[in-house]
Design an enzyme around this catalytic site. Structure first.
Site, PDB file in Angstrom:
ATOM      1  N   GLU A 302      60.937  51.248   0.029  1.00  0.00           N
ATOM      2  CA  GLU A 302      60.434  52.434  -0.646  1.00  0.00           C
ATOM      3  C   GLU A 302      59.586  52.166  -1.872  1.00  0.00           C
ATOM      4  OE1 GLU A 302      64.679  51.666  -2.323  1.00  0.00           O
ATOM      5  OE2 GLU A 302      63.655  51.512  -0.401  1.00  0.00           O
ATOM      6  N   GLU A 336      62.437  56.833   3.434  1.00  0.00           N
ATOM      7  CA  GLU A 336      61.699  56.119   2.385  1.00  0.00           C
ATOM      8  C   GLU A 336      61.064  57.079   1.378  1.00  0.00           C
ATOM      9  OE1 GLU A 336      62.315  53.043   2.232  1.00  0.00           O
ATOM     10  OE2 GLU A 336      63.258  53.087   4.203  1.00  0.00           O
ATOM     11  N   GLU A 358      70.775  54.617  -1.230  1.00  0.00           N
ATOM     12  CA  GLU A 358      70.716  54.578   0.226  1.00  0.00           C
ATOM     13  C   GLU A 358      71.471  55.725   0.900  1.00  0.00           C
ATOM     14  OE1 GLU A 358      68.554  52.900   1.378  1.00  0.00           O
ATOM     15  OE2 GLU A 358      68.198  51.338  -0.097  1.00  0.00           O
TER      16      GLU A 358
END
Length: 930
Positions: A302, A336, A358
């Site tokens: 990301e 992302e 996450e």
């Protein structure tokens, strides 16, 4: 001139010794804070045998406490000490310099002793040169390549992958997430290439020293962590997207794959706009690029404003990619882009709270995909898939909490696992459902606004959500999010709720304990208490839309389980179902009568009146409870009989996941033939309902029916249901007959995995070589993955051995990042399993070096062993192997422990349940079909 080469593994060879340092903590000292980085990197591609980079970094840092050294991170870099400069920016008269250096190789510290004491409150400028090879290890600043279809030669590119701790491989820096600072990146490269970084280009000017080279300076970034810095030099093409605001959005790929960017260029901006609304904050940067990298270890990364992907994660071809491939692309892009807020704008203080990045990105991505493609019904698919994964992984004693202490870089790598991603997402979904949408949105918006461009811990999130929950009356004032959620994030595992009904009194007593697959651990040893939101409905109500808790299971102040009784329940003629739409992570153990009532509705009544997710839940719960002996397998097998009526994807997903575990054991026993006949009987009705392998996809309205047909076809051909095998062979034969099979393929896209695998299983080396040729000629990553998995389906031992050898020879066409898929394809094959296990055990030193330093990828070779080992002797052999080869399994300790525990639970199951299941299957075969 003295060159200090930071090659940690080479100190003895170079004759260097590490100077003693009084500081040996795993975290950086807190005396200095970076204020700004000016980073210049010159990349050389002229000599393919010597791909390299060099540069310098100027770091402005503020001194918070008087200090006599500068400690930062650097690894595998050549640093010329004589060129390091240090000056105090507050006064020209205050001179300083670096008098010496030392290295802590354990923590990658590069320590510079200063000539004069660094004064608190002053700001200094440190300039350091560096140089290194563009490495081949898929981390730091590394090389990638692709084959130019015109010249048939390699075209080189460079790319970064810094998460979690690899920025130090590219330039000296304060490489921890809470040392945020703005970056000004300047890239030097030959003018025929493109330069990309986090920010838009500010200025391009000629390189005065090297002909045809340029310097490309990018705008100053917002404050960000080092692991989010990114840059690339490449000759890619791009696809622009149009956004209603001024944000520049581009999707990049190698020129011969640019047409595969259309879908990503369409879905990315839609998701970005959804997040701006969800989070109440505009995307903070003026541009965002997403780029497909041929060689990439992570699925995607990301980096703020320059998101990097594996090709399979970003590129989509309507002619070659299945619906599952398309959904994967959308989901990964959404994941992302969610990080641009959760992780980039607000970053965890330390890797202990990696799950905040996450878990949130995983959950929010499911909201984003569901928003832009509601016809996929992907939210329910994603939720169930996550639950099925975590029910297995977190039932191991060797699992770990979502939030756990981290002290070494190897421990950070191990945290990028299913617990951080899927369990993190699952508990956030639970919280969203018990808070309601208004409270949830308000809480996360306040959190993001409060900590923008800064760092936070999970307690900061809990505070914002508690405030919102009380404001919107989603929780009683006596409840707070921290107390509830700490029980899910700070302890390992999940509970099983035991429900004992008193049918005459219309009540039920509830108790909880940790659920474990290892039956050698007594109930007294299991412990644990979770704050559980209890939603439920009855046979009379059948209200599956209300997922809000009707009551709670609570824990005492010292973490003890508090007794719980629920009243107002129906009598002995009605079932009750807890955990509406599986809103919470727990197993439910009913008494036998309640199970019988449920089975009667499923097999004889209006089974669709039970929500489809709860039908999937009942299957999974029944099989888990039977696996560990909490109930008899007769109940699970009797319940599964209703599947002959089932036509929805989610229950079949749950059923196949559980049958797969039985298959892995039973297919190595004399009862395989009975198991095969049982599956044929179970699957045949849905196979016929879906018109077998006929290409009816254009007529399917509900997209999850496409996934159902794909999944059923795989099992039907494997167990020779109906005309599945001959139909698959006909498709493959027709493909082989095409004049140009690389351009003309008559096999339906969503059935290609099944058809290819079936043809290879029943075919000869001519079929295998044909498919291998198609793999090498393919230009689409998703198609290559499909073929790679299918090549492992052969029953020819010599072909399986050949394929294993090809797997770890990148020059033969399988990239390192894809090797695990080829290996797993062989290892999950009933014949290939023993070959793959022997290959792994005999070549473990070579395989370890192949994956090093990203040895976490090696852990993905282990699941086929853990899932298919059920003999005590095989378990003992593998355990002894692990003991003898610890040096070649370093960094895999968590994966090895979980592999051994899973093997042990299989051995226990074989001893306890094999005979019972065999009798159950035979009795069901004798039962007449209604």
């Amino acid at each position: 001139m003295r060159l200090l080469l930071l090659l940690v593994a080479s100190w003895a060879v170079l004759g260097l010794t590490l100077a003693d340092s009084s500081y040996n903590h795993f975290r950086l000292p807190t005396a200095l804070r970076p204020q700004k980085y000016n980073l210049r990197v010159l990349t050389h591609f002229e000599d393919p045998d010597n791909l390299r980079f060099e540069g310098d970094v100027k770091i402005l840092f503020k001194v918070l406490e008087n200090a006599n050294n500068i400690t930062l991170h650097a690894k595998n870099l050549t640093i010329d000490e004589s060129l390091i400069t240090l000056r105090d920016t507050s006064s020209a008269n205050k001179k300083n310099c670096v008098s010496g250096t030392e290295v802590n190789a354990v923590h990658d510290f590069y320590v510079m002793r200063t000539c004069e004491e660094l004064v608190a409150g002053d700001v200094y400028e440190l300039t350091m040169p560096f140089a290194a090879e563009l490495n081949r290890q898929l981390e730091g600043y590394y090389r990638s390549s692709y084959i130019d279809p015109v010249t048939n030669k390699s075209r080189w590119l460079s790319i970064t992958q810094f998460e979690p701790a690899s920025a130090r491989l590219a330039f000296p820096c304060f490489d921890e997430p809470d040392y945020k600072a703005p970056f000004v990146v300047t890239l030097g490269y030959h003018k025929r290439f493109n330069g990309l970084s986090n920010m838009p280009v500010k200025e391009i000017k000629p390189n005065e020293q090297i002909a045809d080279y340029i310097w490309c300076e990018f705008e100053e970034s917002v404050p960000m962590s080092t692991y989010l810095v990114a840059y690339s030099v490449n000759d890619f093409s791009h696809k622009p997207s149009t956004l209603p605001n001024s944000t520049l959005f581009r999707t990049w790929a190698r020129p011969n794959a640019i047409e595969q960017c259309d879908y990503a260029a369409e879905v990315g901006p839609k998701v970005l706009q959804y997040y701006e609304d969800l989070f109440g904050i505009k995307f903070p940067l003026p541009k965002i690029d997403q780029i497909a990298i041929p060689d990439f270890s992570a699925g995607a990364m990301e980096n703020w404003g320059l998101v990097t992907y594996r090709e399979i994660a970003l590129l989509y071809s309507a002619q070659h990619s299945s619906l599952a491939d398309k959904q994967r692309v959308a989901s990964i892009i959404a994941h992302e882009l969610a990080h641009q807020w959760f992780g980039n704008l607000v970053t965890m203080k330390w890797w202990t709270d990696l799950w905040l990045n996450e878990g949130f990105a995983t959950y929010v991505a499911s909201l984003g995909v569901d928003k832009i493609n509601p016809e996929w019904r992907s939210m329910a698919q994603e939720s169930l898939s996550n639950l099925l994964v975590i029910f297995r992984k977190d039932a191991l004693e060797t699992s770990h909490p979502i939030s756990r202490p981290i002290e070494l870089v190897t421990e950070i790598q191990e945290s990028f696992d299913q617990i951080s991603y899927q369990k993190g997402s699952t508990v956030l979904r639970m919280m969203h459902m018990f808070l309601g949408d208004e409270s949830f949105r308000s809480g996360i918006q306040n959190y993001l606004q409060k900590f923008s461009y800064g760092n936070a811990e999970q307690d900061n999130l809990w505070e914002s959500l508690t405030e919102a929950a009380h404001k919107f009356r989603a929780l009683p004032k006596s409840y707070d999010i921290k107390r509830i959620m700490d029980s899910w994030t700070l302890q390992t595992g999940y509970p099983i709720i035991n429900i004992t009904r008193d049918y005459s009194a219309g009540s039920a007593k509830l108790s909880q304990e940790r659920y474990l697959l290892n039956t050698q651990i007594s109930r007294a040893q299991r412990g644990g208490c979770w704050w559980v939101p209890l939603s439920y409905t009855t046979q009379g109500e059948r209200d599956f839309t209300n997922t809000a808790p009707k009551t709670w299971m609570e824990c005492g102040s010292s973490g003890e389980v508090l007794p719980k009784t629920i009243t107002g329940l129906p009598g002995k003629d009605q079932w009750i179902i807890f955990n509406t739409q599986m809103s919470t992570l727990y197993k439910v153990n009913y008494d036998e009568r309640n199970w019988k009532l449920l089975i009667d509705t499923l097999t004889n009544g209006d089974f669709e009146s039970i929500h489809v997710i709860n039908r999937a839940q009942l299957i999974d719960d029944a099989f888990y409870l039977a696996w560990t002996g909490e109930q008899n397998y007769d109940i699970a097998m009797e319940l599964l009989e209703y599947m002959r009526r089932e036509r929805e994807y989610l229950p079949w997903k749950s059923a196949f996941e559980n049958l797969k575990r039985l298959r892995g054991i039973i297919r190595q026993t004399p009862n395989l033939e009975f198991f095969k006949r049982y599956l044929q009987k179970l699957i045949e009705p849905v196979y016929e309902h879906l018109n077998g392998l006929n290409d009816t996809f254009a007529n399917i309205e509900q997209q999850d029916q496409v996934l159902l047909k794909t999944m059923v076809a795989t099992w039907a051909c494997q167990y020779q249901v109906g005309d599945c095998v001959p139909k698959a062979l006909n498709y493959f034969t027709a493909w082989r007959s095409e004049q140009d099979p690389d351009k003309q393929n008559p096999v339906p896209i969503n059935l290609r995995q099944t058809v290819y695998c079936t043809a290879i299983r029943h075919g000869d080396d001519g079929d295998w070589n044909f498919l291998w040729m198609r793999y090498n000629n393919s230009n689409v990553a998703a198609e290559k993955r499909t073929i790679m998995s299918s090549l492992g389906c052969t029953r020819e031992v010599w072909l399986l051995q050949r394929y294993l050898a090809l797997t770890f020879e990148p020059k033969q066409g399988i990239r390192k990042q894809d090797s695990m898929w080829a290996f797993q394809a062989v290892a999950y094959n009933e014949i290939g399993f023993h070959l793959a296990r022997d290959y792994f055990m005999n070549n473990v030193d070579f395989i370890y070096k192949f994956y090093s330093p990203i040895v976490k990828d090696m852990s993905r070779l282990l699941p086929p062993f853990s899932e298919q080992t059920f003999q005590q002797s095989d378990f003992d052999d593998f355990r002894n192997f692990v003991t003898e080869h610890r040096s070649s399994l370093k960094g895999l300790e968590q994966a090895i422990q979980q592999t051994l525990e899973t093997m042990l639970t299989n051995v226990q199951w074989k001893e306890r349940n094999y005979d019972q299941v065999s009798v159950s299957i035979r009795s069901l075969l004798d039962k007449p079909t209604e």
